[in-house]
Design a protein around this motif. Sequence first.
Motif, mmCIF file in Angstrom:
data_model
loop_
_atom_site.group_PDB
_atom_site.id
_atom_site.type_symbol
_atom_site.label_atom_id
_atom_site.label_comp_id
_atom_site.label_asym_id
_atom_site.label_seq_id
_atom_site.Cartn_x
_atom_site.Cartn_y
_atom_site.Cartn_z
ATOM 1 N N GLN A 144 14.306 -21.534 -5.895
ATOM 2 C CA GLN A 144 14.892 -20.661 -4.888
ATOM 3 C C GLN A 144 14.372 -19.229 -4.926
ATOM 4 O O GLN A 144 14.872 -18.386 -4.185
ATOM 5 N N ALA A 161 20.048 -21.246 1.245
ATOM 6 C CA ALA A 161 19.579 -22.613 1.024
ATOM 7 C C ALA A 161 20.600 -23.610 1.563
ATOM 8 O O ALA A 161 21.783 -23.293 1.709
ATOM 9 N N CYS A 185 14.924 -24.375 1.191
ATOM 10 C CA CYS A 185 14.927 -22.929 0.976
ATOM 11 C C CYS A 185 14.752 -22.282 2.350
ATOM 12 O O CYS A 185 13.837 -22.647 3.097
#
Length: 179
Positions: free
Chosen positions: A60, A66, A84
């Motif tokens: 991430q 996300a 993401c």
Amino acid sequence: MRRAAALLCLVLAACGGTPLAPLLPSYRDASVPIASKADFDPARFAGRWYQIAAYPVPFQNGCASATAEYAPRPDGTLAVRNTCLGPQGDPIRAITGTATPDGPGRLDVELSGVPFSAPLWILWTDADYRVAVLGQPDGRAGWILARDRRLRADLRAAARTVLEFNGYRLDALRETPPG
């Protein structure tokens, strides 16, 4: 290609139980017992979840937010897709895989291109499966997820309490801005 493979390895390493796990920090006091949701229902868990808060994991890096999507498969496993998102909600990258039930509220997750699997425990959901708290038993990753991008303050507080009860350090938890 090598860089992508290394990144994928770090993603699962953040999940614990992997050869790379010692290289990543743990956000959990291992002396505190951790419990998964005994009455977890994978069918109710299926669908799209938005990240509300999370502990930092390499996959991430650079993400503004996300999503995680789970879909039941005929063999009893769940298809997984983690995405993401950039600042405007646009997908930057995604990874797919399979989550295999491995006990009540426990999943064994295999992601495409990653040579090992990792445990993912569902620590809590509210009664309606609108909010979920997920974590790795070794504390290298954890998430607060919700069906909506925004979460009521009382449900956010309940989710944080679940993490704390299971030994997670709240000071390292990062809030995800609503998109």
